[in-house]
Scaffold this motif. Structure first.
Motif, PDB file in Angstrom:
ATOM      1  N   GLY A  43       0.834  -1.192   0.000  1.00 20.50           N
ATOM      2  CA  GLY A  43       0.000   0.000   0.000  1.00 20.50           C
ATOM      3  C   GLY A  43       0.867   1.240   0.000  1.00 20.50           C
ATOM      4  N   ALA A  44       0.247   2.393   0.192  1.00 17.06           N
ATOM      5  CA  ALA A  44       0.991   3.653   0.229  1.00 17.06           C
ATOM      6  C   ALA A  44       0.281   4.612   1.174  1.00 17.06           C
ATOM      7  CB  ALA A  44       1.104   4.255  -1.163  1.00 17.06           C
ATOM      8  N   TYR A  45       1.057   5.529   1.780  1.00 15.87           N
ATOM      9  CA  TYR A  45       0.456   6.505   2.680  1.00 15.87           C
ATOM     10  C   TYR A  45       1.098   7.871   2.458  1.00 15.87           C
ATOM     11  CZ  TYR A  45       4.618   5.993   5.675  1.00 15.87           C
ATOM     12  OH  TYR A  45       5.903   5.966   6.151  1.00 15.87           O
ATOM     13  N   VAL A  46       0.421   8.907   2.972  1.00 21.32           N
ATOM     14  CA  VAL A  46       0.936  10.264   2.895  1.00 21.32           C
ATOM     15  C   VAL A  46       0.701  10.941   4.236  1.00 21.32           C
ATOM     16  CG1 VAL A  46      -1.253  11.199   2.011  1.00 21.32           C
ATOM     17  CG2 VAL A  46       0.880  12.437   1.598  1.00 21.32           C
ATOM     18  N   VAL A  47       1.637  11.797   4.613  1.00 24.69           N
ATOM     19  CA  VAL A  47       1.520  12.575   5.845  1.00 24.69           C
ATOM     20  C   VAL A  47       1.651  14.057   5.487  1.00 24.69           C
ATOM     21  CG1 VAL A  47       2.475  13.079   8.119  1.00 24.69           C
ATOM     22  CG2 VAL A  47       2.515  10.724   7.245  1.00 24.69           C
ATOM     23  N   PHE A  48       0.636  14.842   5.839  1.00 33.19           N
ATOM     24  CA  PHE A  48       0.666  16.291   5.674  1.00 33.19           C
ATOM     25  C   PHE A  48       0.965  16.920   7.029  1.00 33.19           C
ATOM     26  CE2 PHE A  48      -1.075  15.324   1.738  1.00 33.19           C
ATOM     27  CZ  PHE A  48      -1.378  16.431   0.969  1.00 33.19           C
ATOM     28  N   LYS A  49       2.004  17.740   7.112  1.00 33.70           N
ATOM     29  CA  LYS A  49       2.287  18.515   8.308  1.00 33.70           C
ATOM     30  C   LYS A  49       1.993  19.976   8.001  1.00 33.70           C
ATOM     31  CE  LYS A  49       5.764  15.471  10.377  1.00 33.70           C
ATOM     32  NZ  LYS A  49       7.156  15.376  10.895  1.00 33.70           N
ATOM     33  N   TYR A  50       1.171  20.591   8.864  1.00 37.19           N
ATOM     34  CA  TYR A  50       0.735  21.964   8.621  1.00 37.19           C
ATOM     35  C   TYR A  50       1.544  22.953   9.456  1.00 37.19           C
ATOM     36  CZ  TYR A  50      -3.093  19.294   6.642  1.00 37.19           C
ATOM     37  OH  TYR A  50      -3.824  18.395   5.913  1.00 37.19           O
ATOM     38  N   LYS A  51       1.484  24.218   9.058  1.00 43.08           N
ATOM     39  CA  LYS A  51       2.309  25.237   9.697  1.00 43.08           C
ATOM     40  C   LYS A  51       1.866  25.559  11.121  1.00 43.08           C
ATOM     41  CE  LYS A  51       4.102  27.372   5.533  1.00 43.08           C
ATOM     42  NZ  LYS A  51       4.291  28.627   4.743  1.00 43.08           N
ATOM     43  N   ASP A  52       0.635  25.172  11.458  1.00 43.63           N
ATOM     44  CA  ASP A  52       0.176  25.419  12.825  1.00 43.63           C
ATOM     45  C   ASP A  52       0.581  24.305  13.786  1.00 43.63           C
ATOM     46  OD1 ASP A  52      -1.442  23.328  12.111  1.00 43.63           O
ATOM     47  OD2 ASP A  52      -3.342  24.385  12.386  1.00 43.63           O
TER      48      ASP A  52
ATOM     49  N   LYS B 158       1.326   9.047  -5.683  1.00 45.54           N
ATOM     50  CA  LYS B 158       0.528  10.136  -6.242  1.00 45.54           C
ATOM     51  C   LYS B 158      -0.962   9.912  -5.988  1.00 45.54           C
ATOM     52  CE  LYS B 158       0.408  10.686 -10.759  1.00 45.54           C
ATOM     53  NZ  LYS B 158       0.770  11.132 -12.118  1.00 45.54           N
ATOM     54  N   THR B 159      -1.392   8.663  -6.061  1.00 44.42           N
ATOM     55  CA  THR B 159      -2.805   8.342  -5.865  1.00 44.42           C
ATOM     56  C   THR B 159      -3.262   8.690  -4.449  1.00 44.42           C
ATOM     57  OG1 THR B 159      -2.681   6.558  -7.497  1.00 44.42           O
ATOM     58  CG2 THR B 159      -4.512   6.498  -5.958  1.00 44.42           C
ATOM     59  N   VAL B 160      -2.459   8.344  -3.464  1.00 45.92           N
ATOM     60  CA  VAL B 160      -2.853   8.619  -2.079  1.00 45.92           C
ATOM     61  C   VAL B 160      -2.731  10.114  -1.760  1.00 45.92           C
ATOM     62  CG1 VAL B 160      -0.600   8.207  -0.993  1.00 45.92           C
ATOM     63  CG2 VAL B 160      -2.692   7.765   0.295  1.00 45.92           C
TER      64      VAL B 160
END
Length: 344
Positions: A157-166, A204-206
């Protein structure tokens, strides 16, 4: 590659180079580009990509220029090694070849970072031999420790992690079964990057799926829509041909009117049949086409299309050219014989 084919390829490349490096196009690109991407660099990368994939030279100039302009607006470099976006030839439903702009996963990450809300984006592929823990709910948890083995097994599978500025973050995971369901919707499910770069396509899909929940930019949404069109086998031209100043029309067509687009394959086939019926010498005809294209500052394909419209005039001009070539060859042969006789 024969000498004639090499000349045709060289002529097509020269035509596209003149188009993209014209003053009008460079001015519009300069206005569209972000500060981090100089116009000369974008043009150099675009021309290099076109030379690496000669099939792009068969695309309509309008679509090719529109894709480069859109890449400028998005601030992405169309280079296969950078992986931000790709220029891809596409045969549309009417039978002629268009250029399509397809974002890569690195392009999506770049667009996400420029949104002003996202600090970083990390996408990874999980393999069957990796240690992987996933937990959703009130206490979310994601742990991924890649296997030390050179062979980490099959894609799981595949995963993504978004880290935000707050300081907050969000993540998403897609098992292979879900990724493959997305893949099956694509017109190029069995060729292209889904075959050669499955891991990159998984990332890219995730990223695309999770981005729908993230506060991202209009540019990100446009890039995603462009890819959706490409994957569905549909034209992007109505999305990318939005040049308010008419530069694309003027530079690609010589005026502000849309040309009647004729499928390249149909033009080639019809022209070849007429040449056969007229018993034209292939080498002489190729030389005449190149001469006519250079004189009229057009492409060989455009000369062929015009020849089909004005058949009698074209073949009369070709006949005169062929007679001149034959006379020149005969004269050269006689001079050679005379020189050989003198040597004796």
């Amino acid at each position: 590659m024969t000498d004639n084919k090499a000349l045709v390829l060289q002529e097509k490349t020269s035509t596209i180079r003149k188009l993209l490096t014209s003053d009008a196009v460079k001015r519009q690109l300069q206005l569209a580009l972000p500060k981090h991407l100089p116009v000369d660099r974008l043009l150099r990368v675009a021309l290099t990509s076109i030379q690496r994939n000669p099939k792009l030279l068969d695309c309509t100039q309008r679509s090719l220029l529109a894709c480069v302009m859109t890449a400028a607006q998005l601030g992405l470099e169309p280079d296969q090694f950078l992986g931000q976006c790709y220029l891809v030839p596409f045969r549309n439903k009417r039978g002629f070849t268009e250029c399509q702009l397809i974002p890569g996963y690195r392009g999506y990450i770049a667009l996400a970072r420029r949104s002003g809300e996202v600090q970083s984006v990390s996408a990874q592929v999980v393999y069957t031999k990796d240690h992987f823990e996933l937990q959703f709910g009130l206490e979310e948890r994601l742990v991924h420790i890649p296997a030390d083995d050179a062979d980490r097994g099959d894609v799981k599978g595949a995963y993504v992690v978004f880290k935000y500025k707050d300081g907050s973050h969000s993540f998403d995971y897609m098992p292979r079964a879900e990724i493959d369901r997305i893949r099956k919707r694509s017109k190029s499910a069995d060729d292209g990057p889904w075959v050669t770069d499955y891991a990159e396509m998984s990332k890219k899909t995730v990223i695309k799926r999770h981005a729908k929940l993230a506060p991202l930019s209009v540019e990100f949404a446009k890039a995603a829509t462009l890819e959706d069109r490409a994957m569905a086998g549909e034209s992007q031209l109505d999305l990318i041909d939005e040049d308010e100043d008419g530069v694309i029309d003027v530079e690609a067509n010589g005026d502000g009117d849309d040309p009647q687009e004729v499928p390249t394959a149909d033009v080639d086939a019809r022209f070849a049949e007429e040449a056969r019926q007229r018993k034209a010498d292939p080498a002489t005809l190729e030389a005449f086409l190149l001469r006519a294209a250079e004189t009229n500052k057009s492409t060989v394909e455009e000369v062929k299309a015009e020849a089909l419209k004005r058949s009698d005039a074209f073949w009369k001009a070709y006949g005169a050219f062929a007679a001149q070539e034959a006379a020149a060859a005969k004269k050269k042969g006689n001079n050679s014989k005379a020189a050989a006789k003198d040597d004796k």
